[in-house]
Design a protein around this motif. Structure first.
Motif, PDB file in Angstrom:
ATOM      1  N   UNK A  61      -1.290   8.902 -34.775  1.00  0.00           N
ATOM      2  CA  UNK A  61      -0.752   8.855 -36.140  1.00  0.00           C
ATOM      3  C   UNK A  61       0.778   8.975 -36.171  1.00  0.00           C
ATOM      4  N   UNK A  62       1.353   9.705 -35.221  1.00  0.00           N
ATOM      5  CA  UNK A  62       2.821   9.757 -35.135  1.00  0.00           C
ATOM      6  C   UNK A  62       3.371   8.360 -34.830  1.00  0.00           C
ATOM      7  N   UNK A  63       2.670   7.641 -33.945  1.00  0.00           N
ATOM      8  CA  UNK A  63       3.080   6.274 -33.571  1.00  0.00           C
ATOM      9  C   UNK A  63       3.040   5.362 -34.806  1.00  0.00           C
ATOM     10  N   UNK A  64       1.948   5.515 -35.580  1.00  0.00           N
ATOM     11  CA  UNK A  64       1.796   4.686 -36.791  1.00  0.00           C
ATOM     12  C   UNK A  64       2.937   4.958 -37.771  1.00  0.00           C
ATOM     13  N   UNK A  65       3.241   6.242 -37.953  1.00  0.00           N
ATOM     14  CA  UNK A  65       4.299   6.618 -38.905  1.00  0.00           C
ATOM     15  C   UNK A  65       5.648   6.085 -38.436  1.00  0.00           C
ATOM     16  N   UNK A  66       5.897   6.171 -37.131  1.00  0.00           N
ATOM     17  CA  UNK A  66       7.178   5.695 -36.593  1.00  0.00           C
ATOM     18  C   UNK A  66       7.314   4.181 -36.765  1.00  0.00           C
ATOM     19  N   UNK A  72       2.150   4.057 -44.036  1.00  0.00           N
ATOM     20  CA  UNK A  72       1.373   5.080 -43.305  1.00  0.00           C
ATOM     21  C   UNK A  72       1.140   6.341 -44.131  1.00  0.00           C
ATOM     22  N   UNK A  73       0.878   6.163 -45.405  1.00  0.00           N
ATOM     23  CA  UNK A  73       0.666   7.332 -46.259  1.00  0.00           C
ATOM     24  C   UNK A  73      -0.509   8.186 -45.770  1.00  0.00           C
ATOM     25  N   UNK A  74      -1.610   7.509 -45.409  1.00  0.00           N
ATOM     26  CA  UNK A  74      -2.788   8.250 -44.929  1.00  0.00           C
ATOM     27  C   UNK A  74      -2.479   9.034 -43.659  1.00  0.00           C
ATOM     28  N   UNK A  75      -1.726   8.399 -42.757  1.00  0.00           N
ATOM     29  CA  UNK A  75      -1.369   9.077 -41.505  1.00  0.00           C
ATOM     30  C   UNK A  75      -0.470  10.279 -41.778  1.00  0.00           C
ATOM     31  N   UNK A  76       0.466  10.115 -42.721  1.00  0.00           N
ATOM     32  CA  UNK A  76       1.372  11.231 -43.059  1.00  0.00           C
ATOM     33  C   UNK A  76       0.559  12.401 -43.628  1.00  0.00           C
ATOM     34  N   UNK A  77      -0.360  12.070 -44.533  1.00  0.00           N
ATOM     35  CA  UNK A  77      -1.206  13.125 -45.117  1.00  0.00           C
ATOM     36  C   UNK A  77      -2.041  13.811 -44.043  1.00  0.00           C
ATOM     37  N   UNK A  78      -2.583  12.987 -43.127  1.00  0.00           N
ATOM     38  CA  UNK A  78      -3.387  13.549 -42.043  1.00  0.00           C
ATOM     39  C   UNK A  78      -2.559  14.521 -41.209  1.00  0.00           C
ATOM     40  N   UNK A  85      -3.237  23.275 -41.364  1.00  0.00           N
ATOM     41  CA  UNK A  85      -4.479  23.982 -41.022  1.00  0.00           C
ATOM     42  C   UNK A  85      -4.351  24.696 -39.683  1.00  0.00           C
ATOM     43  N   UNK A  86      -3.802  23.996 -38.691  1.00  0.00           N
ATOM     44  CA  UNK A  86      -3.644  24.618 -37.363  1.00  0.00           C
ATOM     45  C   UNK A  86      -2.700  25.819 -37.438  1.00  0.00           C
ATOM     46  N   UNK A  87      -1.590  25.656 -38.156  1.00  0.00           N
ATOM     47  CA  UNK A  87      -0.613  26.764 -38.251  1.00  0.00           C
ATOM     48  C   UNK A  87      -1.248  27.991 -38.893  1.00  0.00           C
ATOM     49  N   UNK A  88      -1.977  27.776 -40.008  1.00  0.00           N
ATOM     50  CA  UNK A  88      -2.603  28.919 -40.688  1.00  0.00           C
ATOM     51  C   UNK A  88      -3.680  29.548 -39.804  1.00  0.00           C
ATOM     52  N   UNK A  89      -4.467  28.687 -39.146  1.00  0.00           N
ATOM     53  CA  UNK A  89      -5.521  29.195 -38.261  1.00  0.00           C
ATOM     54  C   UNK A  89      -4.951  30.037 -37.131  1.00  0.00           C
ATOM     55  N   UNK A  90      -3.815  29.572 -36.565  1.00  0.00           N
ATOM     56  CA  UNK A  90      -3.235  30.286 -35.425  1.00  0.00           C
ATOM     57  C   UNK A  90      -2.491  31.555 -35.846  1.00  0.00           C
ATOM     58  N   UNK A  91      -1.802  31.482 -36.985  1.00  0.00           N
ATOM     59  CA  UNK A  91      -0.998  32.649 -37.380  1.00  0.00           C
ATOM     60  C   UNK A  91      -1.813  33.681 -38.173  1.00  0.00           C
ATOM     61  N   UNK A  92      -2.507  33.233 -39.220  1.00  0.00           N
ATOM     62  CA  UNK A  92      -3.230  34.199 -40.070  1.00  0.00           C
ATOM     63  C   UNK A  92      -4.658  34.442 -39.587  1.00  0.00           C
ATOM     64  N   UNK A  93      -5.220  33.518 -38.805  1.00  0.00           N
ATOM     65  CA  UNK A  93      -6.601  33.694 -38.328  1.00  0.00           C
ATOM     66  C   UNK A  93      -7.609  32.979 -39.218  1.00  0.00           C
TER      67      UNK A  93
END
Lengths: 208, 282
Positions: A61-66, A72-78, A85-93
């Motif tokens: 998706x980074x490749x698509x956006x570049x 690439x609106x869908x890719x940006x949203x993804x 989600x990953x940041x919250x999962x890793x930091x807050x649990x």
């Protein structure tokens, strides 16, 4: 190259496969311990595969956006939802309130909504394709309608015998057919497993 | 275009609108149609009823959000019965989102006075499908050293009673198929076939056909399939909930689909008759 791409993977599969088979049928302490160890490795390898999948999603998706940012609106949203989600999962649990919010108000409703669209598609598909054009189609049509009505209370009110017939269809006709499919599938599964263990199933090792 | 041809080719938007209404109206204003109890559900209920009080069961939350509406109500109704019998519960999941669903359903036990780590535990997600389930069955500690909340599993009183699958009085999977997680066939192999642990399947409606042979052969003690089974179970435990409410919508949805199928076929038959009558005249 042949050694790394084919011989070593086949040797690993052979040793791991044989150990699992022997472990299931015999009580040999050393083999049982190795087999358990290998099964634990599978879990670790699967976790790495999961991580690899996540990295791959990011890369694609980074490749698509570049390449085409405006398309690439869908890719940006993804990418945004993925990283948030990953940041919250890793930091807050995972038990934290923000993570639970994402789960309860985004993941579950969107997942359910997409799945519930099936009711509309299946309904129109059944309406258009479920036609009694010959004897086989007529049997399928009648059986399908009885099972659909027999599975719900309103259907039972319309055709009182529908639940009884549904039970018979599911427990006699269906079981007979399914049992044949399952036994045939199991025999096929054993055959394919043996081919993988002895290295005959080339596609498993990435060889066409 | 004749009337019969029109009937055969109704605009799909008409069906979409009717289906939306068929689902929305009974959900907002439930009708309360009575649900009769079927034998697979009764068998499941009777088996769980026969389990000794204080025993430990393991339940796999092997489903994703799309199937939550069918499987979470099954779990909640079952937990009501388990709580009454004071049966301890261990949950695991082969999908990353599974532990969240387990957490939601385990509130039934918490509300019944169960103590975390003593009477129930949510061990969380495992990757690797059947191989990892096999490793768990042999030695749970080799797969789960921490639970889903990050607590040390070895120190929990409930896990001190468990050395493997053979110690569970019952195993169960709430399952939406093998894609991405551990399927029902894999559970049968790793609980019933390998250790003889009594096993129950809770699955989506579409998977019922695949799993009925196990019930017929006696390899599983019960099969709960779809929202209907959950509604029946709610009646058996005497606590009506989401499944009973959902059955009204499902009822009207099914009848609508059958009505449209019959309408399409009547149209086809009438057009055929008309065409053949026209041919004879010529």
């Amino acid at each position: 190259m042949h050694l790394a791409k084919r011989t070593i993977p086949v040797a690993i599969a052979f040793v791991c496969g044989i150990i699992q088979v022997v472990d299931y049928f015999f009580k040999i302490e050393s083999v049982n311990t190795w087999a358990q160890e290998i099964r634990s490795w599978v879990s670790i390898v699967a976790i790495f595969a999961l991580g690899l999948g996540a990295v791959n999603v990011l890369r694609v998706h980074l490749k698509k956006v570049r390449q085409a940012p405006s398309e690439s609106l869908n890719s940006i949203l993804l990418l945004i939802t993925f990283l948030v989600t990953i940041s919250i999962g890793l930091t807050a649990g995972q038990s934290s309130k923000p993570y639970k919010f994402i789960f309860d108000y985004i993941i579950v409703p969107t997942g359910s909504a997409i799945f519930s669209l099936l009711a509309f598609y299946i309904g129109t598909a059944a309406y258009r394709a479920f036609r009694a054009k010959n004897a086989e189609a007529a049997i399928l049509l009648v059986t399908g309608c009885i099972v659909m009505l027999g599975k719900v209370p309103l259907g039972e009110k319309i055709i009182p015998f529908a639940p009884k017939w549904t039970t018979w269809i599911m427990e006699v006709l269906n079981v007979g057919g399914q049992r044949g499919v399952m036994i045939a599938g199991a025999i096929g599964f054993v055959a394919v497993s043996l081919r993988i263990i002895i290295g005959l199933e080339r596609r498993t090792y990435g060889v066409d | 275009m004749t009337f019969f041809e029109k009937v055969q080719n109704l605009d799909k938007r008409v069906f979409y609108l009717l289906m939306a209404l068929a689902i929305a109206i009974p959900t907002i204003r439930p009708i309360g149609l009575p649900v009769t109890i079927t034998s697979p559900v009764k068998k499941t209920f009777d088996f769980v009823e026969s389990l000794p009080s204080g025993s430990v069961v393991v339940i796999g939350f092997d489903y994703e959000p799309g199937d939550e509406i069918e499987l979470s109500p099954q779990a909640k109704a079952l937990f009501v019965q388990l709580a009454r019998k004071k049966i301890k519960v261990v949950t695991i999941s082969s999908f990353p989102v599974g532990p969240m669903f387990a957490e939601e359903c385990l509130k039934v036990l918490k509300d019944a006075g169960y103590q975390y780590g003593v009477d129930y535990v949510n061990l969380g997600y495992y990757a690797g499908g059947e191989s990892t389930l096999a490793a768990f069955a042999k030695n749970p500690a080799s797969i789960f050293s921490k639970d889903w909340h990050g607590n040390d599993v070895a120190s929990m009183p409930i896990m001190k009673e468990i050395t493997g699958m053979k110690d569970f009085a019952m195993a169960m999977t709430l399952n939406d198929g093998p894609t991405g997680g551990t399927g029902t066939h894999e559970w049968v192999r790793q609980s019933v076939m390998a250790y003889g642990t009594p096993f129950i399947i809770g699955c989506t409606g579409v998977l019922a056909a695949n799993n009925m042979p196990y019930l017929d052969s006696g390899q599983v003690k019960g099969v709960l399939s779809g929202l209907r089974a959950a509604a029946e179970y709610e009646q058996l435990v005497g606590k009506l909930g989401d499944a009973t409410r959902g059955m009204d919508a499902q009822s009207i949805g099914h009848v609508l689909i059958v009505a449209f199928v019959l309408l399409g076929n009547l149209g086809m038959l009438a057009s055929r008759r008309r065409r053949s009558a026209g041919g004879e005249k010529k």
